[in-house]
Write an enzyme that holds these catalytic residues in place. Sequence first.
Site, PDB file in Angstrom:
ATOM      1  N   ASP A  49      -1.666  14.758  -3.586  1.00 18.58           N
ATOM      2  CA  ASP A  49      -1.072  13.329  -3.843  1.00 18.58           C
ATOM      3  C   ASP A  49      -0.025  13.219  -2.699  1.00 18.58           C
ATOM      4  OD1 ASP A  49       1.021  11.354  -4.569  1.00 18.58           O
ATOM      5  OD2 ASP A  49      -0.191  11.317  -6.503  1.00 18.58           O
ATOM      6  N   ARG A  61      -1.920   2.935  -8.385  1.00 21.33           N
ATOM      7  CA  ARG A  61      -2.973   3.173  -9.116  1.00 21.33           C
ATOM      8  C   ARG A  61      -2.701   3.797 -10.382  1.00 21.33           C
ATOM      9  NH1 ARG A  61      -7.876   7.329  -6.851  1.00 21.33           N
ATOM     10  NH2 ARG A  61      -6.661   8.894  -7.539  1.00 21.33           N
ATOM     11  N   ASP A 101       3.620  12.355  -3.526  1.00 27.22           N
ATOM     12  CA  ASP A 101       4.371  13.424  -3.990  1.00 27.22           C
ATOM     13  C   ASP A 101       4.758  14.442  -2.977  1.00 27.22           C
ATOM     14  OD1 ASP A 101       4.196  12.102  -6.382  1.00 27.22           O
ATOM     15  OD2 ASP A 101       2.985  13.690  -7.149  1.00 27.22           O
ATOM     16  N   THR A 122      -7.203   5.553 -15.245  1.00 23.45           N
ATOM     17  CA  THR A 122      -8.169   4.692 -14.923  1.00 23.45           C
ATOM     18  C   THR A 122      -8.530   4.568 -13.562  1.00 23.45           C
ATOM     19  OG1 THR A 122      -7.120   2.403 -14.693  1.00 23.45           O
ATOM     20  CG2 THR A 122      -7.802   3.354 -16.797  1.00 23.45           C
TER      21      THR A 122
HETATM   22  C1  PRP Z   1      -2.248   6.241  -3.530  1.00 21.78           C
HETATM   23  C2  PRP Z   1      -2.451   6.074  -2.110  1.00 21.78           C
HETATM   24  C3  PRP Z   1      -3.332   4.955  -2.116  1.00 21.78           C
HETATM   25  C4  PRP Z   1      -4.054   4.988  -3.428  1.00 21.78           C
HETATM   26  C5  PRP Z   1      -5.608   5.270  -2.972  1.00 21.78           C
HETATM   27  O1  PRP Z   1      -1.229   5.610  -4.126  1.00 21.78           O
HETATM   28  O2  PRP Z   1      -1.410   6.132  -1.469  1.00 21.78           O
HETATM   29  O3  PRP Z   1      -2.285   3.576  -2.312  1.00 21.78           O
HETATM   30  O4  PRP Z   1      -3.429   5.982  -4.329  1.00 21.78           O
HETATM   31  O5  PRP Z   1      -6.264   5.269  -4.028  1.00 21.78           O
HETATM   32  P1  PRP Z   1      -7.457   4.343  -4.224  1.00 21.78           P
HETATM   33  O6  PRP Z   1      -8.123   4.097  -2.993  1.00 21.78           O
HETATM   34  O7  PRP Z   1      -8.193   4.707  -5.260  1.00 21.78           O
HETATM   35  O8  PRP Z   1      -6.773   2.865  -4.707  1.00 21.78           O
HETATM   36  P2  PRP Z   1      -0.607   5.830  -5.688  1.00 21.78           P
HETATM   37  O9  PRP Z   1      -0.842   4.478  -6.395  1.00 21.78           O
HETATM   38  O10 PRP Z   1      -0.820   7.000  -6.244  1.00 21.78           O
HETATM   39  O11 PRP Z   1       0.969   5.774  -5.400  1.00 21.78           O
HETATM   40  P3  PRP Z   1       1.973   6.088  -4.255  1.00 21.78           P
HETATM   41  O12 PRP Z   1       1.791   5.621  -3.275  1.00 21.78           O
HETATM   42  O13 PRP Z   1       3.444   5.967  -5.251  1.00 21.78           O
HETATM   43  O14 PRP Z   1       1.790   7.845  -4.370  1.00 21.78           O
HETATM   44  N1  URA Z   2      -3.993   9.248  -3.756  1.00 24.75           N
HETATM   45  C1  URA Z   2      -3.386  10.346  -3.158  1.00 24.75           C
HETATM   46  O1  URA Z   2      -2.299  10.576  -2.811  1.00 24.75           O
HETATM   47  N2  URA Z   2      -4.417  11.209  -2.631  1.00 24.75           N
HETATM   48  C2  URA Z   2      -5.657  11.235  -3.301  1.00 24.75           C
HETATM   49  O2  URA Z   2      -6.562  12.082  -3.100  1.00 24.75           O
HETATM   50  C3  URA Z   2      -6.175   9.920  -4.126  1.00 24.75           C
HETATM   51  C4  URA Z   2      -5.198   9.011  -4.048  1.00 24.75           C
END
Ligand code: PRP
Ligand code: URA
Length: 249
Positions: A241, A143, A244, A147
């Site tokens: 997150d 994501r 993280d 944006t």
């Molecule tokens: C996070 C999470 C989802 C997404 C959720 O991943 O694990 O995949 O955001 O958000 P959305 O429903 O608004 O799309 P991220 O892209 O931050 O990557 P990560 O898994 O590396 O933390």
């Molecule tokens: N991704 C995360 O890890 N946490 C949130 O709250 C939204 C997106």
Amino acid sequence: MASQDDANELDRAPSQGVGPVYMSSTDKPTATVSTQVSHQNITILPQTPQLIALLTMIRDKNTNRADFIFHSNRIIRLLVEEGLNHLPVREHIVTTPVGKTYNGVRFEGKICGVSIMRAGEAMEQALRECCRSVRIGKILIQRDEETSQPRLFYDKLPEDIADRWVLLLDPMLATGGSALMAVDVLRSKGVPEERICFLNLIASPEGAANFAKKFPKLRVVTAFVDKGLDEKNYIVPGLGDFGDRFYTL
Ligand code: PRP
Ligand code: URA
């Protein structure tokens, strides 16, 4: 200490007495529980004292990474066990060691897991513990931090995925953009939406609604529907997150 704003927010969230059945309702501490939604395709885990205690642990910003991983894994295991209840079974009669028959069932059909990287990979271990040697595909979607739009980088999926039931893995469903994009990838490989079960730890009401509208036949199993999204499209109260906290913090 909670601010007045926090207190007002909590007033609007659903809450109930949480504790063992033998405790009187006046003795049970009040906790925030999942928002209930009316979409037919979503299953929210029962809001048991265990689940609420585990969620409290991983939501706490002071919980260290080792505890975050341990307690997340316990919730994820509950999600996988519930997700398996949504797969088809057929009659299976066995004979017990005392020579009696038992009318049971067994799972029917081939399955695979598909994790949305990175955070979804945290759910693979629990799936492997429940389904030995399960095939696992990966879809890398990130994501955009500015944006909130998802970007697809690559997918590596079992060749025969169109013949399988798919357990899609991602702990966070915020806007729904990433998970919906992952479902589009699966459908482009021939997996019908009714053969996908999305396992998710915390959902926003917006993400759950987007899923129900676009893919009403796709099952969503979640531990909790939270209050909403903040201005950065993070789930609130949420847990921050997930990726993280599980991998790098
Ligand atoms: C996070 C999470 C989802 C997404 C959720 O991943 O694990 O995949 O955001 O958000 P959305 O429903 O608004 O799309 P991220 O892209 O931050 O990557 P990560 O898994 O590396 O933390
Ligand atoms: N991704 C995360 O890890 N946490 C949130 O709250 C939204 C997106």
